[in-house]
Design an enzyme around this catalytic site. Sequence first.
Site, PDB file in Angstrom:
ATOM      1  CD  GLU A   1      -2.489   1.091   3.002  1.00 52.72           C
ATOM      2  OE1 GLU A   1      -1.929   0.149   3.703  1.00 52.72           O
ATOM      3  OE2 GLU A   1      -2.986   2.071   3.250  1.00 52.72           O
TER       4      GLU A   1
ATOM      5  CG  ASP B   1      -0.175   1.512   6.610  1.00 52.22           C
ATOM      6  OD1 ASP B   1       1.054   0.866   6.729  1.00 52.22           O
ATOM      7  OD2 ASP B   1      -0.275   2.695   6.123  1.00 52.22           O
TER       8      ASP B   1
ATOM      9  CG  ASP C   1      -4.355   2.833   8.493  1.00 54.52           C
ATOM     10  OD1 ASP C   1      -4.719   1.762   7.664  1.00 54.52           O
ATOM     11  OD2 ASP C   1      -3.835   3.734   8.297  1.00 54.52           O
TER      12      ASP C   1
END
Length: 631
Positions: free
Chosen positions: A423, A496, A498
């Site tokens: 990403e 990540d 998140d």
Amino acid sequence: MEDASYDADKIQVLEGLQAVRKRPGMYVGSTDSRGLHHLVFEVVDNSIDEAMVGFCGKIEVTVSADGSVTVDDDGRGIPTGILPKYDRPAVEIVMTTLHAGGKFDRKSYKVSGGLHGVGLSVVNSLSEWLEVRVRREGKEQRARFERGVIVEHLHVVGESSGTGTTITFKPDSQIFEDVNFDADILSSRLMDLAFLNKNVVIMFRDQRSGREEKFHYEGGIIEFVQHINKTKTVLHERPIYISGERDNVLIEAALQYTDSYAENIHTFVNNINTIEGGTHLIGFRTALTRTMNDYARKNSFLRESEESLSGDDVREGLTAILSVKISEPQFEGQTKTKLGNSEVRGIVDSTVYEKLSQFLDENPRVAEACIRRAILAAQAREAARKARELTRRKGFLESASLPGKLADCTEKDPAKSELYLVEGDSAGGSAKQGRNRDFQAILPLRGKILNVEKARMDKILKNAEVRNLITALGTGIKEDFDLSKARYHRIIIMTDADVDGAHIRTLLLTLFFRYMRPLIDTGYVYIAQPPLYKVSKGNNEVYAYTEKERASAVELLGKGATIQRYKGLGEMNPHQLWETTMNPETRVMKVVTVEDAVRAAQLFSVLMGDAVMPRKDFISTHAKEVENLDV
Ligand code: 0RA
């Protein structure tokens, strides 16, 4: 003689329980979170069985502050009479004998041989302690067990006006890796059960957090479909509902078309979510295609010269729940969630064909909306096929030119090669510097990949990110997919920890699931697990991948240790990224299972629904779930 046979039975019981504790995986699948939650579902299934025969209207599931779970129902109560063979009350035998089913079996569609249906004695064996209370014949009686062994025989504890069973148990931390129940997992299964059993009220309470929910859906699977379609634009107001029974197979289905492009069919056998499909799904699909084509021809929506609607055409935009109940289900597949009974295929096919044809004949306006949707899908598919042919002739899918953003590896043997999907460009840069270029390739993915739920194939193929990915993989997609052309046998998603990372991961898994499914079936897709923390003191550094590891690292390094929380891959330098996440010697990776992919696809369809508000709601209430998609 009498005594000798009693002792023999007792020894058998103890041996049975020992077997369960020795090989818990054989009975509950695993000793991880999945196995842990199976304990609760096993107990609840018994109450649901009682509800299916009409004797139980309310089930309450409570997680207590001490980590125990209570399942309470208002059924007839587990029988308490003395069984001559054992000279003990039936409930004690049910709790201590493997597959005690036999003569106490209620003649319902019991869950057996599958995920659940292993019996209460298995739950009992794997619990630190378990208490059962039975209300019958005006009194309440109780028995207590520890690790499956009775410590308090059944005895009267009071009077009772009603009937029912209450089972409280604490899972054994000697058996399970983690004994913490996840409220979201419990709640969503209880919600499914309430949709599938419309006569029962299910309460869920989590006393650790104060969470309380009540599930009761008088509309049953019709409401289930409406729930799934809440964020979508539907093409007819009420879902189609059909039901029937043949050869002791009960069939129920609810269907509703939306303007989405995805197919959203969920199937259940005896309340078990058959995510891998099986004979019932095949029968359903066959019947749907035949019914829609017959209706379209009979009512001149399709001319004689025109081609028939394909299965894909009639399923585009369809949300459906298919629920069948059978007496001897055979579950197969990787996760034992694929129905194998061959006789079910024809039974579902003929029943759905008959009932659905009748429904369409009686509801011409709904029928027209559905048929027009399918015809539109057929036209779009034809356009997409032409577009694909064109691009194929141009050769872009087969072209030897790999995407410029791909940093390929030198190794040419796919079995030894890995592709990291990373990403963002900055993490992509670190990964390129940190990798072992001999066998690790890096493809950075920028931004959100195209929303594949809302786009048709032709659009997906035009999306630059998706095209890079497909070209790098070398396999092609959907009908053209060819596993033997895969350029890497490990495809590792590295995002990540998140919400954005979870989103991209969900998108990728959905893309793989819908268009490159064999990659998942073959176990080529992995999720990298970057550390959550770095704990350091002086020159000592420890990476922690879980909260537990963080705690023990702090303990190890003692006072004055500093804890750094990694929020993104970008916070790690190339060397750290290699050490923690990419080095095959030290990294932690999780192989993506069919179940993970199905879950992603399910989340995806709700997340990506049309209405923006519900989507926002969903993200805020389910952010944790999304984050934990890979755990
Ligand atoms: C066997 C026979 C009967 C009820 C049950 C089992 C039963 C088991 C469980 C487990 C949890 N809740 C339950 N409720 C009922 C029928 C007994 C009769 O004929 O009265």
